[in-house]
Design a protein around this motif. Structure first.
Motif, mmCIF file in Angstrom:
data_model
loop_
_atom_site.group_PDB
_atom_site.id
_atom_site.type_symbol
_atom_site.label_atom_id
_atom_site.label_comp_id
_atom_site.label_asym_id
_atom_site.label_seq_id
_atom_site.Cartn_x
_atom_site.Cartn_y
_atom_site.Cartn_z
ATOM 1 N N VAL A 475 -3.778 4.973 6.073
ATOM 2 C CA VAL A 475 -3.556 4.292 4.795
ATOM 3 C C VAL A 475 -2.075 4.343 4.446
ATOM 4 C CG1 VAL A 475 -4.090 4.259 2.333
ATOM 5 C CG2 VAL A 475 -5.879 4.829 3.982
ATOM 6 N N HIS A 476 -1.519 3.171 4.119
ATOM 7 C CA HIS A 476 -0.149 3.050 3.636
ATOM 8 C C HIS A 476 -0.193 2.573 2.189
ATOM 9 C CE1 HIS A 476 1.284 3.087 7.903
ATOM 10 N NE2 HIS A 476 0.110 2.496 8.081
ATOM 11 N N VAL A 477 0.784 2.963 1.399
ATOM 12 C CA VAL A 477 0.846 2.554 -0.006
ATOM 13 C C VAL A 477 2.220 1.994 -0.298
ATOM 14 C CG1 VAL A 477 0.840 3.363 -2.400
ATOM 15 C CG2 VAL A 477 -0.900 4.192 -0.814
ATOM 16 N N ILE A 478 2.249 0.826 -0.947
ATOM 17 C CA ILE A 478 3.481 0.254 -1.471
ATOM 18 C C ILE A 478 3.365 0.230 -2.991
ATOM 19 C CG2 ILE A 478 4.828 -1.858 -1.719
ATOM 20 C CD1 ILE A 478 4.324 -2.503 1.148
ATOM 21 N N ASP A 479 4.261 0.953 -3.650
ATOM 22 C CA ASP A 479 4.300 1.039 -5.112
ATOM 23 C C ASP A 479 5.737 0.766 -5.541
ATOM 24 O OD1 ASP A 479 3.578 1.504 -7.724
ATOM 25 O OD2 ASP A 479 3.586 3.687 -7.554
ATOM 26 N N PRO A 480 6.136 -0.525 -5.611
ATOM 27 C CA PRO A 480 7.564 -0.868 -5.751
ATOM 28 C C PRO A 480 8.278 -0.146 -6.876
ATOM 29 C CG PRO A 480 6.260 -2.845 -5.371
ATOM 30 C CD PRO A 480 5.283 -1.728 -5.595
ATOM 31 N N ALA A 481 7.645 -0.068 -8.046
ATOM 32 C CA ALA A 481 8.311 0.559 -9.185
ATOM 33 C C ALA A 481 7.874 2.003 -9.414
ATOM 34 C CB ALA A 481 8.043 -0.261 -10.446
#
Length: 649
Positions: A475-481
């Motif tokens: 699992v990868h997570v992108i949370d820009p802010a």
């Protein structure tokens, strides 16, 4: 025409490229041994097994599984190879059966590239054996044939290798058997299965469950009725290639029907039979329960449709009778007209009462069935409050399906049907963080809906991690802010993420670039028929990318990469989960429409946005949620993390 072989019988092979399909009912090891014209195997380098899965012209399964597919290209085998022996063995140290006599008879089929069976063999008569040579492909005068062997070995792989590796000492056979056992125990070999190619050349995954007598085969999961089509009508769910999702169950043991489901105990006279968990066709209890849940879904859809139809008929009849009573001006003000109106209302109430009685009877049966089915569901199918999670162990093989929530209809009170989707996922998910017009979300504060959407995404990610064997799902997570740090904390603290959540433009570009490159490499390798050419450091686990607060912080290049992952990723094991507000993204115009349509919309609050493909009911979807104050989610993630650490040792 398929040749059904018996022990010792042979059959000619029409081509060089073949697939050997194996079904055993329980996790087993599969391998193959090459021999020369004299039947001798020069050494371990001519043996394909989970620790060394690929030889020239031969690739075996890299996992312990109930079903295997071995790829064979006879023209690419070494020139000295005149025989290929297919072997099966029971894994040691896993707590499973120690002899084939305790399992259903293994079934082996030799198929052509288009999937048509050339020959099959059911390996009967096994008892104390823990390893067996099931088939031989052998060359005679430049022509290849297949022979059913069925030679078992009570001494396991060590005895089998000692027999096949003629002229080698017993110690070498034991070392080779230990190498196989070590690869199985440590899980050294994890592979990405190539996409199955359908007759039209497109990639396909998944399958249609076996049918239950009296219940139609479920052809589609509930369809999203959001405004993607502009009509609000149900539509088939698209797969990664844009066509309808194919839920055809992978064919197994085609020569015989599955065993009959368990029969219910006799019911007292005048009363319906008591329901039984697993009361559906299937080769395993998991498959029976899956088919039974689908049958319950269809039964509820149709009984609700019958009730609504009866009420509509009663309403139309009442209107016709009232119109007829009012058509005569002389009866409008007299007692005759009032009596006619009262009679029409009474007939309407009687018809509705009869329809409601039938509905209540059907709901009572479904409620009773649900009460016995729900406690019997395995973890992948069960609610978070089910006791099965207390004894959860990371599985050795991927389950058939995953529960994404519950479905119900407004007339049906407390009857809930599990929403099961097949694994591996055929499309990504969009967790809607906006408020649906007219839905329950309109009554919830917008910030609370966004928080619930992130919690729902974490819950779905945890379920997927718990459904796969250790090391086979990342699992990868992108949370820009960085706005989702609190929600993603359970995944971060448990250490189950492939990397810390990516924040900022550089991290977004890095994660998207790596996953896009992975899809490119796998597609080129599989389409070119060269899976061995993949980089040795490529992570072969299936991948899930969770994206928060989309599309904020994403430029045109990033959006294009996400669309590419949504369209092409599922066929090669890359899945997408967006947490986004569709209304908030409307300002981006039609650019994102193809991305939304490629994903299955799920909501963090109950919402009636799904429709069944039979009668078009608007089903209320309820997201899964752990009980308040429960640590079940944390406990499951801890066990997933522990299994992963043991696998990486």
């Amino acid at each position: 025409m398929t040749a059904e072989l018996v022990r010792g019988q042979n059959h000619p092979l029409p081509g060089a490229r073949l697939e050997i399909r194996i079904s055993a009912g329980k996790p087993i090891v599969a391998g193959a041994v090459l021999s020369d014209a004299q039947g001798r195997t020069p050494g371990p380098a001519w043996v394909a097994h989970p620790g060394t899965p690929a030889l020239p012209g031969l690739e075996v399964s890299q996992q312990v599984a109930a079903d295997h597919r071995l790829a064979v290209d006879l023209a690419a085998l070494p020139e000295d190879a005149h025989r290929l022996s297919v072997l099966l063995a029971l894994p040691t140290g896993t707590g499973g059966p120690a002899r084939f006599g305790a399992l259903p008879a293994p079934y082996v089929a030799v198929t052509a590239p288009d999937g048509s069976e050339i020959a099959n063999y059911t390996v009967t008569g096994l008892d104390s054996e823990s390893a067996v040579v099931v088939l031989e492909l052998y060359r005679r005068q430049d022509a290849w044939k297949v022979r059913a062997v069925g030679q078992g070995y009570a001494g396991g792989l060590a005895a089998l290798f000692a027999d096949l590796l003629a002229g080698r000492d017993a110690a070498e056979a034991r070392r080779l058997a230990d190498e196989v056992a070590d690869a199985v125990t440590r899980g050294l070999s994890r592979s990405v299965a190539p996409p199955r190619v359908t007759s039209d050349g497109s990639a396909a995954q998944g399958g249609r469950p076996a049918t239950q007598p009296g219940r139609p085969t479920p052809s589609q999961e509930p369809a999203d009725t959001t405004g993607d089509t502009g009509t609000g009508s149900p539509r088939p769910l698209p797969d990664a290639g844009g066509g309808p999702v194919d839920y055809t169950h992978p064919a197994r043991r085609r020569t015989a029907p599955p065993p009959p489901p368990p029969s219910a105990p006799p019911a007292p006279p005048g009363r319906p039979a008591a329901p039984v968990a697993g009361d559906a066709t299937g080769w395993s209890m998991e498959e029976r329960l899956y088919n039974q849940v689908w049958g319950m879904f269809e039964d509820l859809a149709r009984t609700a449709a019958a009730y609504r139809s009866a009420v509509d008929f009663a309403d139309q009849r009442r209107e016709r009778e009232l119109d007829a009573a009012l058509a005569d001006p002389r009866a409008r003000l007299g007692g005759q007209g009032e009596a006619a109106r009262e009679a029409a209302r009474a007939r309407y109430a009687d018809l509705v009462e009869q329809a409601r009685a039938v509905l209540d009877r059907d709901l009572a049966q479904l409620r009773a069935e649900s009460e016995v089915v729900e406690p019997a569901l395995p973890p992948a199918f069960a609610r978070w409050d089910s006791p099965v999670w207390q004894d959860f162990r990371v599985p050795m093989e991927m389950p058939m399906a995953l529960r994404l929530g519950d479905l119900h209809l407004p007339e049906c009170g407390d009857v809930r049907i599990p929403m099961l989707v097949r694994l591996p996922l055929e499309r990504g998910m969009w967790i809607d963080s906006g408020r649906a017009p007219g839905g329950v979300g309109m009554l919830v504060d917008p910030e609370e809906v966004r928080r619930l959407a992130l919690d729902t995404a974490v819950t779905h990610a945890a379920r997927l991690l718990a459904a796969y064997p250790a090391g086979e799902f990342a699992v990868h997570v992108i949370d820009p802010a960085g706005s989702g740090a609190e929600a993603f904390a359970p995944l971060v603290e448990a250490g189950v993420l492939a990397a810390p959540p990516g924040a900022g433009p550089a991290a977004v570009a890095q994660v998207l670039g790596a996953l896009t490159q992975r899809v490119d490499l796998l597609q080129m390798a599989f389409r070119g028929g060269a899976p061995d050419a993949l980089p040795p450091d490529l992570d072969t686990a299936e991948q899930l990318l969770v994206v928060n607060d989309f599309p904020h912080g994403f430029d045109d290049r990033a959006v294009t990469q996400l669309r590419y992952l949504a369209d092409e990723g599922p066929a090669v094991g890359v899945h997408l989960m967006l947490v986004a507000d569709r209304e908030d993204a409307a300002g981006y115009g039609p650019l994102l429409d193809p991305l939304w349509r490629a994903l299955l919309r799920l909501t963090p609050v109950p919402d009636d946005h799904l429709a069944d493909p039979w009668v078009g009911h608007a089903w209320t979807y309820e997201p899964p949620g752990a009980p308040l104050g429960s640590r079940v989610l944390a406990q499951v993630l801890e066990r997933v993390a522990t299994a992963r650490r043991e696998w990486n040792r």
